[in-house]
Design a protein around this motif. Structure first.
Motif, PDB file in Angstrom:
ATOM      1  N   GLU A  64      10.006  13.722   4.045  1.00 22.04           N
ATOM      2  CA  GLU A  64      11.026  12.742   4.476  1.00 22.04           C
ATOM      3  C   GLU A  64      10.421  11.423   4.925  1.00 22.04           C
ATOM      4  O   GLU A  64      11.069  10.375   4.815  1.00 22.04           O
ATOM      5  N   ILE A  65       9.207  11.435   5.468  1.00 21.62           N
ATOM      6  CA  ILE A  65       8.639  10.200   5.979  1.00 21.62           C
ATOM      7  C   ILE A  65       7.649   9.557   5.017  1.00 21.62           C
ATOM      8  O   ILE A  65       7.237   8.411   5.219  1.00 21.62           O
ATOM      9  N   LEU A  66       7.259  10.287   3.979  1.00 19.87           N
ATOM     10  CA  LEU A  66       6.292   9.745   3.034  1.00 19.87           C
ATOM     11  C   LEU A  66       7.017   9.004   1.914  1.00 19.87           C
ATOM     12  O   LEU A  66       7.503   9.594   0.960  1.00 19.87           O
ATOM     13  N   GLU A  67       7.050   7.690   2.047  1.00 20.44           N
ATOM     14  CA  GLU A  67       7.608   6.840   0.998  1.00 20.44           C
ATOM     15  C   GLU A  67       6.964   5.473   1.094  1.00 20.44           C
ATOM     16  O   GLU A  67       6.502   5.056   2.154  1.00 20.44           O
ATOM     17  N   SER A  68       6.907   4.788  -0.034  1.00 22.49           N
ATOM     18  CA  SER A  68       6.310   3.457  -0.047  1.00 22.49           C
ATOM     19  C   SER A  68       7.015   2.574   0.975  1.00 22.49           C
ATOM     20  O   SER A  68       8.233   2.570   1.064  1.00 22.49           O
ATOM     21  N   GLY A  69       6.222   1.856   1.758  1.00 20.48           N
ATOM     22  CA  GLY A  69       6.768   0.978   2.785  1.00 20.48           C
ATOM     23  C   GLY A  69       6.785   1.588   4.167  1.00 20.48           C
ATOM     24  O   GLY A  69       6.985   0.888   5.147  1.00 20.48           O
ATOM     25  N   SER A  70       6.566   2.909   4.261  1.00 14.03           N
ATOM     26  CA  SER A  70       6.533   3.567   5.577  1.00 14.03           C
ATOM     27  C   SER A  70       5.189   3.366   6.241  1.00 14.03           C
ATOM     28  O   SER A  70       4.153   3.339   5.585  1.00 14.03           O
ATOM     29  N   VAL A  71       5.206   3.260   7.545  1.00 17.13           N
ATOM     30  CA  VAL A  71       3.974   3.195   8.335  1.00 17.13           C
ATOM     31  C   VAL A  71       3.754   4.582   8.911  1.00 17.13           C
ATOM     32  O   VAL A  71       4.632   5.141   9.550  1.00 17.13           O
TER      33      VAL A  71
END
Length: 169
Positions: free
Chosen positions: A159-166
């Motif tokens: 859920e948190i691993l996506e392009s643009g995530s810190v």
């Protein structure tokens, strides 16, 4: 314009981007007229050259900093005026043990490394057993490191691993 290369010239990036199509149309029209040997009625007057150079920017809505930075990255391949999580670097520095530069200089064991940054270029792949995993670049203020997130970690963090995530890994 997108990369910020024209920021020192008159007008904001938004105005320049908004006026780009008009400028391109004007250039095409001018080339077409010259190619056909056509001259405008007042081209012989001294003001004609000044008219051709006149720049009228279309005011537009301001673009937020994150969008400007993504335009820079798209056009130039790097950020020129900042980095998306600039305000998070002090916190990331406290929570991490290594930067991308430290990792690049460390040729041996990478166990126990905690690194944080912005995910870019993420691709979800499958191994030969059909299990999903991810590959991406983790960008911090000092550079980029390639990351492979294998199935066990990928599944629990999807859920948190996506392009643009810190993230901190």
């Amino acid at each position: 314009i997108k990369s910020g290369a024209t920021d020192l010239l008159q007008g904001s990036r938004v105005e320049k981007l908004g006026s780009l199509e008009k400028a391109l149309n004007h250039g095409r029209e001018t080339q077409r007229d010259r190619a056909s040997g056509q001259a405008r009625l007042f081209d012989s007057l001294s003001g004609a050259a000044a008219r051709d150079l006149e720049i009228c920017f279309d005011p537009g809505e301001e673009i937020d900093q994150a969008t400007l930075l993504s335009l820079e990255k798209e056009a130039a391949g790097h950020y020129s005026t900042g980095h998306p999580p600039d305000d998070l670097w002090p916190l990331l520095k406290l929570k991490t043990t290594h930067t991308s530069r430290d990792i690049a200089l460390q040729t041996e064991n990478h166990n126990g490394v905690i690194c944080g940054g912005l995910i870019s270029g993420m691709k979800v792949l499958s191994d030969r057993n059909g299990n999903s995993f991810a590959r991406f670049q983790l960008e911090d203020i000092e550079g980029t490191v390639r990351v492979t997130c294998w199935n066990r970690n990928f599944t629990s963090s999807r859920e948190i691993l996506e392009s643009g995530s810190v993230v901190i890994i």
